[in-house]
Design a protein around this motif. Structure first.
Motif, PDB file in Angstrom:
ATOM      1  N   ARG A 361       0.833  -1.151   0.378  1.00 32.99           N
ATOM      2  CA  ARG A 361      -0.116  -0.050  -0.191  1.00 32.99           C
ATOM      3  C   ARG A 361       0.412   1.128  -0.168  1.00 32.99           C
ATOM      4  O   ARG A 361       0.828   1.349   1.366  1.00 32.99           O
ATOM      5  CB  ARG A 361      -0.871  -0.044   1.426  1.00 32.99           C
ATOM      6  N   PHE A 362       0.934   1.513  -1.502  1.00 29.41           N
ATOM      7  CA  PHE A 362       1.886   3.063  -1.261  1.00 29.41           C
ATOM      8  C   PHE A 362       1.150   4.489  -0.918  1.00 29.41           C
ATOM      9  O   PHE A 362      -0.052   4.058  -0.959  1.00 29.41           O
ATOM     10  CB  PHE A 362       1.823   3.348  -2.654  1.00 29.41           C
ATOM     11  N   GLU A 363       1.035   5.300  -0.397  1.00 28.24           N
ATOM     12  CA  GLU A 363       0.629   5.836   0.438  1.00 28.24           C
ATOM     13  C   GLU A 363       0.443   7.141  -0.895  1.00 28.24           C
ATOM     14  O   GLU A 363      -1.010   7.362  -1.640  1.00 28.24           O
ATOM     15  CB  GLU A 363       1.072   7.008   1.402  1.00 28.24           C
ATOM     16  N   ARG A 364       1.166   7.857  -1.627  1.00 29.17           N
ATOM     17  CA  ARG A 364       1.317   9.039  -2.502  1.00 29.17           C
ATOM     18  C   ARG A 364       1.412   8.491  -4.660  1.00 29.17           C
ATOM     19  O   ARG A 364       0.353   9.147  -4.721  1.00 29.17           O
ATOM     20  CB  ARG A 364       2.772   9.638  -2.660  1.00 29.17           C
ATOM     21  N   THR A 365       1.591   6.853  -4.459  1.00 28.85           N
ATOM     22  CA  THR A 365       1.486   6.086  -5.694  1.00 28.85           C
ATOM     23  C   THR A 365       0.774   5.071  -5.541  1.00 28.85           C
ATOM     24  O   THR A 365       1.790   4.331  -5.711  1.00 28.85           O
ATOM     25  CB  THR A 365       2.266   5.966  -6.099  1.00 28.85           C
ATOM     26  N   PRO A 366      -0.201   4.593  -5.247  1.00 24.02           N
ATOM     27  CA  PRO A 366      -1.167   3.751  -4.949  1.00 24.02           C
ATOM     28  C   PRO A 366      -0.773   2.707  -6.055  1.00 24.02           C
ATOM     29  O   PRO A 366      -0.730   3.339  -7.611  1.00 24.02           O
ATOM     30  CB  PRO A 366      -2.436   3.555  -4.141  1.00 24.02           C
TER      31      PRO A 366
ATOM     32  N   TRP B 123      10.054   5.154   4.035  1.00 25.10           N
ATOM     33  CA  TRP B 123       9.182   4.177   4.812  1.00 25.10           C
ATOM     34  C   TRP B 123       8.805   3.064   4.562  1.00 25.10           C
ATOM     35  O   TRP B 123       7.139   3.547   4.260  1.00 25.10           O
ATOM     36  CB  TRP B 123       8.794   5.499   5.161  1.00 25.10           C
ATOM     37  N   VAL B 124       8.607   2.133   4.606  1.00 25.64           N
ATOM     38  CA  VAL B 124       8.026   0.942   5.266  1.00 25.64           C
ATOM     39  C   VAL B 124       7.782   0.429   6.334  1.00 25.64           C
ATOM     40  O   VAL B 124       8.386   0.112   7.154  1.00 25.64           O
ATOM     41  CB  VAL B 124       8.586  -0.323   4.127  1.00 25.64           C
ATOM     42  N   ASP B 125       6.574   0.500   6.383  1.00 22.60           N
ATOM     43  CA  ASP B 125       5.682  -0.030   7.916  1.00 22.60           C
ATOM     44  C   ASP B 125       5.447  -1.726   7.488  1.00 22.60           C
ATOM     45  O   ASP B 125       5.073  -2.153   6.782  1.00 22.60           O
ATOM     46  CB  ASP B 125       4.714   0.635   8.287  1.00 22.60           C
ATOM     47  N   LEU B 126       6.498  -2.507   7.922  1.00 23.86           N
ATOM     48  CA  LEU B 126       5.785  -3.912   8.550  1.00 23.86           C
ATOM     49  C   LEU B 126       5.534  -4.570   9.351  1.00 23.86           C
ATOM     50  O   LEU B 126       6.156  -4.145  10.081  1.00 23.86           O
ATOM     51  CB  LEU B 126       7.641  -4.369   7.846  1.00 23.86           C
ATOM     52  N   THR B 127       4.325  -4.850   9.083  1.00 22.75           N
ATOM     53  CA  THR B 127       3.368  -5.026  10.710  1.00 22.75           C
ATOM     54  C   THR B 127       2.626  -6.926  10.913  1.00 22.75           C
ATOM     55  O   THR B 127       2.208  -6.637   9.568  1.00 22.75           O
ATOM     56  CB  THR B 127       2.864  -4.329  11.366  1.00 22.75           C
ATOM     57  N   GLY B 128       1.971  -6.756  11.609  1.00 20.42           N
ATOM     58  CA  GLY B 128       1.564  -7.913  11.471  1.00 20.42           C
ATOM     59  C   GLY B 128      -0.209  -8.453  10.436  1.00 20.42           C
ATOM     60  O   GLY B 128      -0.013  -8.625   9.957  1.00 20.42           O
ATOM     61  N   PHE B 129      -0.411  -6.786  10.971  1.00 21.62           N
ATOM     62  CA  PHE B 129      -2.435  -7.130  10.335  1.00 21.62           C
ATOM     63  C   PHE B 129      -1.625  -4.908   9.826  1.00 21.62           C
ATOM     64  O   PHE B 129      -3.155  -5.178   9.442  1.00 21.62           O
ATOM     65  CB  PHE B 129      -2.771  -7.091  11.102  1.00 21.62           C
ATOM     66  N   GLY B 130      -0.683  -4.524   9.339  1.00 25.55           N
ATOM     67  CA  GLY B 130      -1.140  -3.202   9.181  1.00 25.55           C
ATOM     68  C   GLY B 130      -1.223  -1.898  10.054  1.00 25.55           C
ATOM     69  O   GLY B 130      -1.315  -3.009  11.083  1.00 25.55           O
ATOM     70  N   THR B 131      -0.349  -0.823   9.684  1.00 32.33           N
ATOM     71  CA  THR B 131      -1.166  -0.142  10.340  1.00 32.33           C
ATOM     72  C   THR B 131      -2.073   0.950  10.840  1.00 32.33           C
ATOM     73  O   THR B 131      -2.611   2.079  11.586  1.00 32.33           O
ATOM     74  CB  THR B 131      -0.061   1.618  10.323  1.00 32.33           C
ATOM     75  N   THR B 132      -3.419   0.259   9.982  1.00 24.38           N
ATOM     76  CA  THR B 132      -4.746   0.741   9.891  1.00 24.38           C
ATOM     77  C   THR B 132      -5.760  -0.248  10.563  1.00 24.38           C
ATOM     78  O   THR B 132      -5.384  -1.820  10.406  1.00 24.38           O
ATOM     79  CB  THR B 132      -5.263   1.453   9.052  1.00 24.38           C
ATOM     80  N   GLY B 133      -7.131  -0.234  10.990  1.00 20.39           N
ATOM     81  CA  GLY B 133      -7.959  -0.966  11.265  1.00 20.39           C
ATOM     82  C   GLY B 133      -7.239  -2.106  12.845  1.00 20.39           C
ATOM     83  O   GLY B 133      -6.793  -1.557  13.375  1.00 20.39           O
ATOM     84  N   GLY B 192      10.756  12.248  -7.572  1.00 20.67           N
ATOM     85  CA  GLY B 192      12.866  12.923  -6.377  1.00 20.67           C
ATOM     86  C   GLY B 192      11.524  12.892  -5.030  1.00 20.67           C
ATOM     87  O   GLY B 192      12.352  13.335  -3.742  1.00 20.67           O
ATOM     88  N   ARG B 193      10.946  12.313  -4.838  1.00 26.17           N
ATOM     89  CA  ARG B 193       9.956  12.180  -3.795  1.00 26.17           C
ATOM     90  C   ARG B 193       9.869  10.556  -3.251  1.00 26.17           C
ATOM     91  O   ARG B 193       9.564  10.138  -3.430  1.00 26.17           O
ATOM     92  CB  ARG B 193       8.439  13.308  -3.653  1.00 26.17           C
ATOM     93  N   GLY B 194      10.089  11.219  -1.640  1.00 26.99           N
ATOM     94  CA  GLY B 194       9.619   9.490  -0.998  1.00 26.99           C
ATOM     95  C   GLY B 194       8.062   9.209  -0.926  1.00 26.99           C
ATOM     96  O   GLY B 194       7.155   9.862  -1.466  1.00 26.99           O
ATOM     97  N   GLN B 195       8.243   8.275  -0.178  1.00 25.32           N
ATOM     98  CA  GLN B 195       6.756   8.062   0.575  1.00 25.32           C
ATOM     99  C   GLN B 195       6.400   6.730   2.062  1.00 25.32           C
ATOM    100  O   GLN B 195       8.043   6.072   1.855  1.00 25.32           O
ATOM    101  CB  GLN B 195       5.791   7.822  -0.868  1.00 25.32           C
ATOM    102  N   ARG B 196       5.436   6.321   1.762  1.00 30.01           N
ATOM    103  CA  ARG B 196       5.461   6.032   3.192  1.00 30.01           C
ATOM    104  C   ARG B 196       4.514   4.472   2.232  1.00 30.01           C
ATOM    105  O   ARG B 196       4.006   4.758   1.714  1.00 30.01           O
ATOM    106  CB  ARG B 196       4.078   5.737   3.952  1.00 30.01           C
ATOM    107  N   VAL B 197       4.870   3.474   3.236  1.00 29.71           N
ATOM    108  CA  VAL B 197       4.614   2.469   2.754  1.00 29.71           C
ATOM    109  C   VAL B 197       3.850   1.057   3.239  1.00 29.71           C
ATOM    110  O   VAL B 197       5.010   0.683   4.357  1.00 29.71           O
ATOM    111  CB  VAL B 197       4.900   1.277   1.466  1.00 29.71           C
ATOM    112  N   ASP B 198       2.404   1.117   3.464  1.00 31.31           N
ATOM    113  CA  ASP B 198       1.561  -0.244   4.567  1.00 31.31           C
ATOM    114  C   ASP B 198       2.310  -1.653   4.278  1.00 31.31           C
ATOM    115  O   ASP B 198       1.501  -1.605   3.079  1.00 31.31           O
ATOM    116  CB  ASP B 198       0.749   0.556   4.942  1.00 31.31           C
ATOM    117  N   VAL B 199       2.537  -1.998   5.140  1.00 37.33           N
ATOM    118  CA  VAL B 199       2.927  -3.572   4.162  1.00 37.33           C
ATOM    119  C   VAL B 199       1.811  -4.675   5.831  1.00 37.33           C
ATOM    120  O   VAL B 199       3.314  -4.469   7.328  1.00 37.33           O
ATOM    121  CB  VAL B 199       4.072  -4.365   3.891  1.00 37.33           C
TER     122      VAL B 199
END
Lengths: 405, 385
Positions: A361-366, B123-133, B192-199
């Motif tokens: 789940r990519f936040e900015r470029t899903p 920034w990759v968040d790797l958790t058992g069930f995700g960071t939401t829910g 040129g930009r980063g991002q967060r990824v929820d796994v």
């Protein structure tokens, strides 16, 4: 008439992948690439469709849900590689592509004249990925192996077991295929970065046996350098979590996995289940000494519990627990529903079906699942006209010659 | 072509110059491990004294001393710093480390508060069930996630599920997370930009084995059958003279079945043409299994393996890890490095993958935290590093 496949805004937009793979290992890798926006061109033919189209045993190639699940977001191009001109046409496509993925059996690739050297000749910086059961060299390179037979070979089945069982049990799954797919994915993404920096392509080989061996890497290391050989741990994989198990509940066939990760977890479990405090059992050392009785006490309590809401109740109290979820549970899972993970999508022959979503789940470029699985040859026109730049007459000629079929 | 036992003479570092910081309780370590295999500089941030996993049995011998097998495997090739992020001085050190990083793998237990202020990072968040829910705060050791992800339901015997060996949930999720990190970095080249990824490890597992679509499509719950394949008969482990073998005949292949039945010497119970149909065999599995069991009962594993493969039948001996590591194929391919460590799950013509033993706790404090010996001693005395 092809359905549109819109890859705009996706993070891997612009990367083109020629996917010659069949079954699971290659296709799962390329589907993730497709979710991320790579243009994945799946190559099959009427003479040789992807065998996974027949996975459900019903013989209808456009109706198989298992095929549909792992072949989303892919274009489909049918080329008869044994026809005169088939190889030439495929090489023209590869010349305009960044990556090729294949998992042919030993010998097939060279019979088709599609070894890496031939591909590199038309595209010097190509990234070629080959998924093989046991690898391309070595005395057993020609052995026939599938996911279910790789697990026993590598030592996974020996460990996928309960210590109390006399026979190795393992699983009937194709786990090794998915593991190989994931190693291929990581290696080829790194290769794309390498190519940006150096202009160089490469040939990547995934031996499924070696990929799987790395999924039990610590056990392999223990075998090589430990004091004892690895042994099955059953449902107690975490050495200091006592009790730990997969316990029957009041409803037959419904199990709950529960473990006390530490002494706090044990205290919480006792409170939740109404197990009276036992001084001997307050520490993990004490629980290990009296393991059988601890497990029996927990099992007795859980057998009386209704599975619905059980894990939620235990978790709320601070206990590590989960219902053993099967397909029906996943489809009804409230957490997955809250996250919108399962979504219905339509397919021309299968109709509407709920699929698992995109686990990255990519936040900015899903990334997104844009289009359901392709029909055989669905995108022939797109590939011939737009990718290869052929005129309508030239395209028709390839079909007439029996090459695109 | 790839990774000859003698080595290629060239070390391939696809991700040279990429600093990845790994945070949390160590569950994200598979993601960092495969990136280290590809030449990234992966820095594990541990609490002072090191992660508990270092001391978790079974212990293995390494040049740096004895270490938990899990820690030694998952952290090969990485750097280590120790710091207490909850202490103000420790927090400053973590910031300094992140200043030099391109990407972060934030596993379970990681402090995610810095992500928002650093949009250039991947920034990759790797958790058992995700960071939401509703389950984002669930206690999620590996077997809990394995159960929630659908795979435990097809693992083990009908009346007793059993978890897969190792750390399957977080390992599968880790590979997905490493891929996600590389995709985000690819996109960063353009934007040129980063991002967060929820796994979410649960979601990664739910992708596997068609568990979802077997139910959503036909209302069928895949049963737990031990080693017995859902469709293929024969398609399971059988006992033989000196152990066990796995025999499998593709349900939809007549040539496969013919080769198999020829090998068995065309036994009478399986002689009829009806047995060519995989579905028929499944419906009469007990007959097939009895004939096959009798056939292999007196034969040694190696003989069964050789004879089956000579007929292009997928067969495998049920081996221990030790037997796999020392078999002819592993030896010929040099799967075990001269150092006594398994090679990675991929090989490439671009060169050999780098290797180094897992680091001592805080081995890279001086270099990566920019501290001299005196400062390190002072901070160690306060429990900051």
């Amino acid at each position: 008439m092809a359905r549109p496949l819109n890859l705009e805004g996706l993070p891997l937009r612009g990367v083109r992948v020629v996917d010659l793979s069949h079954m699971v290992a290659g296709p799962y890798c390329t589907m993730l690439l497709g979710f991320c926006g790579a243009e994945v061109i799946k190559v099959e033919s009427a003479a040789r469709p992807d065998g996974f189209r027949l996975r459900d045993g019903r013989g209808r190639m456009e109706h198989c849900r298992q095929f549909a699940e792992i072949n989303r977001n892919k274009y489909d191009f049918t080329v008869n590689l044994k026809a005169d001109g088939g190889r030439e046409l495929l090489l023209r496509l590869i010349a305009r592509s960044d990556v090729v993925v294949e998992n042919f059996s030993a010998g097939v690739l060279s019979r088709l004249g599609l070894e890496y050297e031939a591909l590199r000749a038309v595209r010097p910086d190509l990234i070629a990925v080959s998924l093989q059961a046991l690898g391309r060299d070595g005395p057993d390179r020609d052995h026939v192996a599938y996911g279910p037979t790789l697990m026993p070979l590598v030592g996974a089945s020996h460990l996928w077991n309960d210590p109390a069982w006399a026979e190795p049990v393992g699983s009937q799954s194709s786990f090794p295929d998915y593991v190989a797919a994931l190693y291929a994915l990581v290696a080829l993404l790194a290769a794309l970065h390498w190519r940006e920096a150096t202009g160089e392509g490469q040939y990547i080989e995934i031996a499924q046996s070696e990929a799987l061996a790395n999924l039990i890497g610590p056990a392999m290391l223990q075998s090589l350098r430990g004091d004892t050989q690895p042994a099955p741990r059953g449902n107690a994989p975490l050495a200091t979590a006592v009790p730990s198990g997969c316990y029957p509940t009041r409803q037959p066939g419904r199990f709950c996995f529960v473990c006390a990760e530490d002494d706090h977890g044990w205290a919480a479990l006792c409170r939740s289940l109404g197990i009276s405090a036992q001084p001997n059992w307050e520490t993990v050392a004490g629980r290990m000494r009296d393991r059988e009785r601890v497990e029996a006490a927990v099992a007795r309590c859980l057998r009386a519990c209704d599975p619905d809401g059980l894990a939620e109740r235990l978790q709320a109290a601070g206990v590590a627990a989960s219902l053993v979820e099967d397909g029906s549970d996943l489809c009804a899972d409230p957490h997955l529903a809250d996250r919108g993970f399962l979504a219905e999508a339509d397919h021309p022959f299968i109709g509407p079906l709920r699929y698992p979503g995109v686990p990255l789940r990519f936040e900015r470029t899903p990334a997104r699942a844009e289009r359901t699985a392709p029909l055989l040859g669905e995108d022939n026109d797109y590939v011939l006209r737009s990718v290869l730049g052929l005129s309508a007459a030239e395209a028709r000629a390839w079909v007439a010659r029996g090459v695109v079929v | 072509m790839v990774g000859w036992p003698g080595g290629m003479g060239v070390t391939y570092r696809a991700l040279d110059g990429l600093r990845v910081v790994e945070l949390g309780d160590g569950s994200a370590s598979m993601a960092g491990r495969v990136l280290a295999d590809l030449g990234a500089e992966v820095v594990v941030v541990e609490p002072p004294g090191g992660l508990p996993e270092r001391r978790q049995p079974p212990l293995v011998a390494t040049p740096g001393g004895r270490m938990g097998a899990g820690f030694a495997y998952y952290n090969a090739g990485k750097a280590s710093v120790t710091l207490d992020g909850a202490h103000p001085d420790g927090a400053r050190l973590l910031d300094r480390l992140l200043d030099g990083a391109v990407a972060v793998l934030a596993g379970p237990g990681a402090d995610r508060s810095r992500a928002a202020a650093r949009p250039a990072l991947v920034w990759v968040d790797l958790t058992g069930f995700g960071t939401t829910g509703p389950r984002a705060d669930w206690r999620a050791p590996d077997p809990v996630v394995f159960a929630a992800g659908g795979l435990l339901s097809i693992s083990g015997l009908p009346d007793q599920p059993v978890v897969a060996p190792g750390r399957p949930a977080y390992d599968v999720a880790g590979l997905h997370a490493a891929a996600a990190l590389l995709v985000a970095l690819w996109e960063r080249r353009r934007s040129g930009r980063g991002q967060r990824v929820d796994v979410s490890a649960q979601e990664c597992l739910a992708m596997l084995e068609n568990v979802v679509t077997f139910f959503s499509g036909e209302g069928w719950v895949v049963p737990r059958l031990g080693s017995q394949h859902v469709a293929a008969v024969p398609g399971r482990i059988y006992r033989c003279a000196d152990g066990h073998v796995h025999l499998y005949v593709t349900p939809t292949s007549r040539p496969h079945w013919q080769a198999f039945v020829d090998w068995l010497g065309r036994p009478e119970p399986l002689a009829g043409p009806e047995w060519e149909d995989g579905a028929y065999r499944r419906a009469h599995a007990d007959v097939v299994d009895q004939v096959v069991s009798d056939f292999v009962a007196g034969m040694p594993r190696e003989q069964i393996y050789r004879e089956a493969q000579a007929r292009h039948l997928p067969c495998a001996p049920v081996q221990t890890p030790a037997e796999f590591l020392s078999d002819g194929q592993s030896q010929a391919r040099g799967f075990v490095r001269p150092e006594g460590f398994p090679r990675p799950g991929f090989r490439t013509s671009a060169g050999d993958s780098p290797f180094a033993w897992a680091p001592a706790a805080g081995a890279d404090n001086a270099r990566l935290l920019g501290l001299d010996a005196a400062e390190l001693d002072r901070l160690a005395a306060c429990g900051v590093v």
